[in-house]
Design a protein around this motif. Structure first.
Motif, PDB file in Angstrom:
ATOM      1  N   ARG A  13       0.798  -1.234   0.000  1.00  0.00           N
ATOM      2  CA  ARG A  13       0.000   0.000   0.000  1.00  0.00           C
ATOM      3  C   ARG A  13       0.832   1.285   0.000  1.00  0.00           C
ATOM      4  O   ARG A  13       0.309   2.356  -0.259  1.00  0.00           O
TER       5      ARG A  13
ATOM      6  N   PRO B 221       3.625   4.192  -1.080  1.00  0.00           N
ATOM      7  CA  PRO B 221       4.249   4.700  -2.303  1.00  0.00           C
ATOM      8  C   PRO B 221       5.626   4.065  -2.470  1.00  0.00           C
ATOM      9  O   PRO B 221       6.322   3.811  -1.488  1.00  0.00           O
TER      10      PRO B 221
ATOM     11  N   ARG C 176       3.904   5.547  -7.065  1.00  0.00           N
ATOM     12  CA  ARG C 176       2.626   4.985  -6.617  1.00  0.00           C
ATOM     13  C   ARG C 176       2.883   3.669  -5.890  1.00  0.00           C
ATOM     14  O   ARG C 176       3.980   3.139  -5.916  1.00  0.00           O
ATOM     15  N   SER C 177       1.860   3.133  -5.280  1.00  0.00           N
ATOM     16  CA  SER C 177       2.010   1.872  -4.559  1.00  0.00           C
ATOM     17  C   SER C 177       1.940   0.692  -5.524  1.00  0.00           C
ATOM     18  O   SER C 177       1.432   0.813  -6.651  1.00  0.00           O
TER      19      SER C 177
ATOM     20  N   LEU D 203       0.020  -1.775  -5.062  1.00  0.00           N
ATOM     21  CA  LEU D 203      -1.406  -2.044  -5.188  1.00  0.00           C
ATOM     22  C   LEU D 203      -2.024  -1.191  -6.293  1.00  0.00           C
ATOM     23  O   LEU D 203      -2.817  -1.691  -7.101  1.00  0.00           O
ATOM     24  N   ASP D 204      -1.658   0.075  -6.351  1.00  0.00           N
ATOM     25  CA  ASP D 204      -2.144   0.937  -7.429  1.00  0.00           C
ATOM     26  C   ASP D 204      -1.765   0.366  -8.792  1.00  0.00           C
ATOM     27  O   ASP D 204      -2.571   0.350  -9.712  1.00  0.00           O
ATOM     28  N   ARG D 205      -0.530  -0.099  -8.903  1.00  0.00           N
ATOM     29  CA  ARG D 205      -0.059  -0.678 -10.168  1.00  0.00           C
ATOM     30  C   ARG D 205      -0.849  -1.941 -10.509  1.00  0.00           C
ATOM     31  O   ARG D 205      -1.259  -2.138 -11.643  1.00  0.00           O
TER      32      ARG D 205
ATOM     33  N   LEU E 245      -3.824  -2.715  -9.633  1.00  0.00           N
ATOM     34  CA  LEU E 245      -5.236  -2.418  -9.904  1.00  0.00           C
ATOM     35  C   LEU E 245      -5.438  -1.510 -11.117  1.00  0.00           C
ATOM     36  O   LEU E 245      -6.556  -1.071 -11.373  1.00  0.00           O
ATOM     37  N   ALA E 246      -4.379  -1.270 -11.874  1.00  0.00           N
ATOM     38  CA  ALA E 246      -4.449  -0.352 -13.007  1.00  0.00           C
ATOM     39  C   ALA E 246      -5.330  -0.855 -14.148  1.00  0.00           C
ATOM     40  O   ALA E 246      -5.689  -0.089 -15.037  1.00  0.00           O
TER      41      ALA E 246
ATOM     42  N   ASP F 132       0.226  -5.834 -15.523  1.00  0.00           N
ATOM     43  CA  ASP F 132       0.724  -5.126 -14.343  1.00  0.00           C
ATOM     44  C   ASP F 132       0.964  -6.092 -13.185  1.00  0.00           C
ATOM     45  O   ASP F 132       1.912  -5.924 -12.418  1.00  0.00           O
TER      46      ASP F 132
END
Length: 62
Positions: A21, A23, A32-33, A35-37, A39-40, A45
């Motif tokens: 979670r 950065p 970015r985290s 997780l962000d990657r 969930l892109a 990813d």
């Protein structure tokens, strides 16, 4: 593979959850985290995050 790598690198579940979670300064994540990657919206990813973690386990991201 992502779960397994996190368990090896960060055996404490709270640390592994936090890493996902937080950065990340690695170029792959662009601040970015993970997780962000993941969930892109692209399955690729997930593969990139797995490859990144596998490379960290084996000595470094190439």
């Amino acid at each position: 593979g992502i779960y397994k790598s996190l368990q090896i690198l960060l055996p404490d579940p709270q640390a592994a959850d936090a890493w996902v979670r937080q950065p990340n300064t690695a170029e792959l994540f662009g601040g970015r985290s993970a997780l962000d990657r993941m969930l892109a919206g692209n399955v690729s990813d997930l593969n990139l995050v797995r490859r990144y973690l596998d490379s960290v386990r084996s000595g470094g991201w190439a």
